[in-house]
Design a protein around this motif. Structure first.
Motif, PDB file in Angstrom:
ATOM      1  N   SER A  81     -54.998 -12.949  75.574  1.00 15.41           N
ATOM      2  CA  SER A  81     -54.269 -12.238  74.515  1.00 15.41           C
ATOM      3  C   SER A  81     -53.201 -13.170  73.959  1.00 15.41           C
ATOM      4  O   SER A  81     -52.868 -14.190  74.571  1.00 15.41           O
ATOM      5  N   ALA A  82     -52.654 -12.787  72.834  1.00 17.68           N
ATOM      6  CA  ALA A  82     -51.545 -13.554  72.267  1.00 17.68           C
ATOM      7  C   ALA A  82     -50.311 -13.440  73.159  1.00 17.68           C
ATOM      8  O   ALA A  82     -49.563 -14.399  73.327  1.00 17.68           O
ATOM      9  N   THR A  83     -50.136 -12.264  73.733  1.00 18.39           N
ATOM     10  CA  THR A  83     -48.970 -12.061  74.594  1.00 18.39           C
ATOM     11  C   THR A  83     -49.055 -12.939  75.830  1.00 18.39           C
ATOM     12  O   THR A  83     -48.062 -13.523  76.266  1.00 18.39           O
ATOM     13  N   TYR A 108     -41.410  -8.963  67.962  1.00 24.98           N
ATOM     14  CA  TYR A 108     -42.399  -8.054  68.535  1.00 24.98           C
ATOM     15  C   TYR A 108     -41.915  -7.592  69.908  1.00 24.98           C
ATOM     16  O   TYR A 108     -41.335  -8.368  70.674  1.00 24.98           O
ATOM     17  N   VAL A 158     -45.197 -13.625  60.802  1.00 24.86           N
ATOM     18  CA  VAL A 158     -45.406 -12.410  60.003  1.00 24.86           C
ATOM     19  C   VAL A 158     -45.242 -11.242  60.965  1.00 24.86           C
ATOM     20  O   VAL A 158     -45.946 -11.198  61.975  1.00 24.86           O
ATOM     21  N   THR A 160     -45.346  -7.497  62.738  1.00 23.33           N
ATOM     22  CA  THR A 160     -46.457  -6.569  62.898  1.00 23.33           C
ATOM     23  C   THR A 160     -46.327  -5.371  61.959  1.00 23.33           C
ATOM     24  O   THR A 160     -47.309  -4.691  61.674  1.00 23.33           O
ATOM     25  N   ASP A 185     -44.548 -16.988  67.059  1.00 21.40           N
ATOM     26  CA  ASP A 185     -45.543 -15.932  67.218  1.00 21.40           C
ATOM     27  C   ASP A 185     -46.310 -15.855  65.900  1.00 21.40           C
ATOM     28  O   ASP A 185     -45.812 -15.337  64.903  1.00 21.40           O
ATOM     29  N   CYS A 187     -49.289 -14.458  65.506  1.00 21.62           N
ATOM     30  CA  CYS A 187     -50.361 -13.472  65.701  1.00 21.62           C
ATOM     31  C   CYS A 187     -50.876 -12.887  64.384  1.00 21.62           C
ATOM     32  O   CYS A 187     -52.059 -12.609  64.244  1.00 21.62           O
ATOM     33  N   GLN A 188     -49.967 -12.671  63.439  1.00 20.91           N
ATOM     34  CA  GLN A 188     -50.346 -12.024  62.176  1.00 20.91           C
ATOM     35  C   GLN A 188     -50.529 -13.025  61.032  1.00 20.91           C
ATOM     36  O   GLN A 188     -50.766 -12.599  59.906  1.00 20.91           O
ATOM     37  N   THR A 208     -53.842 -14.567  68.320  1.00 20.88           N
ATOM     38  CA  THR A 208     -54.863 -13.701  68.893  1.00 20.88           C
ATOM     39  C   THR A 208     -56.182 -13.870  68.149  1.00 20.88           C
ATOM     40  O   THR A 208     -56.201 -14.296  66.999  1.00 20.88           O
ATOM     41  N   ARG A 210     -58.465 -11.206  67.718  1.00 17.14           N
ATOM     42  CA  ARG A 210     -59.043  -9.981  67.154  1.00 17.14           C
ATOM     43  C   ARG A 210     -58.497  -9.581  65.792  1.00 17.14           C
ATOM     44  O   ARG A 210     -59.032  -8.680  65.173  1.00 17.14           O
ATOM     45  N   LYS A 211     -57.405 -10.178  65.343  1.00 17.10           N
ATOM     46  CA  LYS A 211     -56.777  -9.737  64.092  1.00 17.10           C
ATOM     47  C   LYS A 211     -57.401 -10.485  62.910  1.00 17.10           C
ATOM     48  O   LYS A 211     -58.572 -10.353  62.636  1.00 17.10           O
TER      49      LYS A 211
HETATM   50  C1  LIG Z   1     -50.424  -7.973  67.790  1.00 18.38           C
HETATM   51  C2  LIG Z   1     -49.176  -8.773  67.898  1.00 18.38           C
HETATM   52  C3  LIG Z   1     -48.840  -9.408  69.099  1.00 18.38           C
HETATM   53  C4  LIG Z   1     -49.580  -9.204  70.386  1.00 18.38           C
HETATM   54  O1  LIG Z   1     -50.885  -9.663  70.410  1.00 18.38           O
HETATM   55  P1  LIG Z   1     -51.795  -9.322  71.678  1.00 18.38           P
HETATM   56  O2  LIG Z   1     -53.044 -10.077  71.447  1.00 18.38           O
HETATM   57  O3  LIG Z   1     -51.965  -7.838  71.660  1.00 18.38           O
HETATM   58  O4  LIG Z   1     -51.071  -9.742  72.887  1.00 18.38           O
HETATM   59  C5  LIG Z   1     -47.746 -10.247  69.091  1.00 18.38           C
HETATM   60  N1  LIG Z   1     -47.000 -10.414  67.994  1.00 18.38           N
HETATM   61  C6  LIG Z   1     -47.279  -9.806  66.829  1.00 18.38           C
HETATM   62  C7  LIG Z   1     -46.409 -10.060  65.638  1.00 18.38           C
HETATM   63  C8  LIG Z   1     -48.369  -8.950  66.741  1.00 18.38           C
HETATM   64  O5  LIG Z   1     -48.629  -8.319  65.606  1.00 18.38           O
END
Ligand SMILES: *Cc1c(COP(=O)(O)O)cnc(C)c1O
Length: 393
Positions: A81-83, A108, A158, A160, A185, A187-188, A208, A210-211
């Motif tokens: 996961s990103a976390t 986040y 960016v 969430t 981070d 992720c987005q 991540t 999946r996004k």
């Molecule tokens: C979704 C998200 C995360 C967490 O990603 P995971 O893969 O669920 O751990 C972290 N930071 C932001 C900004 C997110 O939108």
């Protein structure tokens, strides 16, 4: 972009209006085929032999991610996961009592609680850099807060819960002038925007699958600046991240595999590689443009609807559109749209607590159109939101 091929590869987007690529996007058929194909192969010959057959492709996953991020493959770690990626590097940065962690105003929740955890365990001090009136990180405030006690600056590229894009490079320059570690981070942003670690000047980046990358769930990745890797000891290691040398000694891997653990979902990792390769088949600037125009169109139309309030902040905006409807629970909007075949999600206060508290928002509806969403589908969503806003009046 080859819209016919994109449509053919995304059957889920044909019948329904999918506006949740910020949550968990629709993987294209080539990704699905790689994942299910590998699971079938595991059922035929067992997971070890199946992985061995794909050893080169598995190495290639990091090469592809590196190509996407402008980094060498050995600076990339694969995680679940990103976390996990973020925490593996965050907890590796040494902190003495009184040393500081700066968080962004749109941090986040998982990052924030980890920072508070380290405040509790290591005596670190957590401070939050305010956002400027437009909603982006306030660079003047940051400059004023940076001193030699600041060890880590965590920035969300960016958030969430909305479409703003934070200015990373400027933050990295300020933070580096004080010797702080810059953890991004992303992720987005990875998958919808051009993200290059060298251009941005960050020390580490998490993301991540999946996004916006349209990869499988349970995949994530970490980039760490190569010259910093040897100074970072991850909080959790195993026989893959380290070599056991003798009764009293071990040595950590020299590259970013020190942040990984041995066991992983091989099918999902191959799927992540396929997702990155699929994206690399386009010009990322074209993807960013396609996403940006769709989100921009949605944002502008929603803003025209009585009782609908677009909640996006920021000077520079991207593919996340956040809004509320006066007097209507965001979860009810999500559910009513789902009944009409329109997928959005909500971003609750707790995900970005400080920002949502400051704006007095319990939750926002989040619509995040990827490039595969057709403009006519945006119109359906706009019409549906307008009907909800009118109906609840
Ligand atoms: C979704 C998200 C995360 C967490 O990603 P995971 O893969 O669920 O751990 C972290 N930071 C932001 C900004 C997110 O939108």
């Amino acid at each position: 972009m080859d819209w016919e091929r994109i449509a053919a590869d995304t059957p889920g987007a044909a019948e329904r209006v999918f506006l949740d690529s910020a949550g968990s996007s629709l993987p294209p058929t080539p990704v699905l085929d790689v994942v299910t194909g590998h699971l079938r192969r595991e059922a035929e010959i067992g997971g070890y032999r199946a992985a061995h057959e794909r050893a080169e492709d598995l190495d290639q996953v990091k090469v592809s991610l590196g190509a996407l991020l402008g980094a060498p493959a050995h600076a990339i770690a694969l995680t679940d996961s990103a976390t996990r990626a973020w925490t593996q590097v965050f907890y590796a940065i040494p902190l003495k009592p009184g040393e500081k962690i700066l968080l962004s105003g749109v941090e986040y929740a998982s990052n924030a609680v980890a920072a508070l955890h380290r405040a509790q365990d290591d005596g670190a001090v957590v401070e939050v850099v305010p956002s400027d009136p437009v909603g982006q990180i306030d660079l003047d405030a940051l400059a004023g807060m940076l001193d030699e006690r600041v060890r880590i600056v965590s920035l969300v590229h960016v958030p969430t819960n909305g479409g703003l894009v934070n200015p990373v490079r400027e933050v990295a320059e300020l933070a580096h002038a004080q010797g702080a570690f810059v953890l991004l981070d992303a992720c987005q942003s990875v998958g919808q925007l051009h993200v290059d670690v060298t251009e941005l000047g960050v020390d580490a980046l998490s993301g991540t699958g999946r996004k916006w990358l349209r990869g499988p769930r349970g995949t994530g990745f970490l980039y760490v600046r190569p010259d910093l890797i040897s100074s970072l000891e991850p909080p959790v290691i195993d026989l893959h991240s380290a070599a056991w040398l003798s009764q009293h000694s071990y040595t950590l891997s020299e590259d970013a595999t020190r942040f990984e653990l041995w066991e992983c979902n091989v099918a999902a990792n191959l799927g992540l590689g396929a997702a990155v390769d699929y994206l690399l088949g386009f010009e990322i600037q074209e993807v960013a443009h396609a996403v940006g125009t769709r989100a921009g169109r949605l944002r502008a139309a929603l803003a025209e609807i009585p009782r609908v309030r677009v909640r996006d902040l920021g000077r520079r905006q991207c593919g996340i559109v956040s809004f509320t409807v006066d007097g209507v629970d965001p979860a009810a909007i999500r559910d009513e749209l789902a009944d009409q075949g329109i997928t959005v999600t909500i971003s609750p206060r707790a995900s970005t607590l400080l920002d949502m508290q400051a704006r007095g928002l319990p939750a926002v509806v989040r619509a995040s159109p990827h490039y595969f969403v057709r403009p006519g589908q945006l119109d359906s969503a706009i019409t549906a939101v307008a009907a909800i806003a009118a109906g609840h009046h």
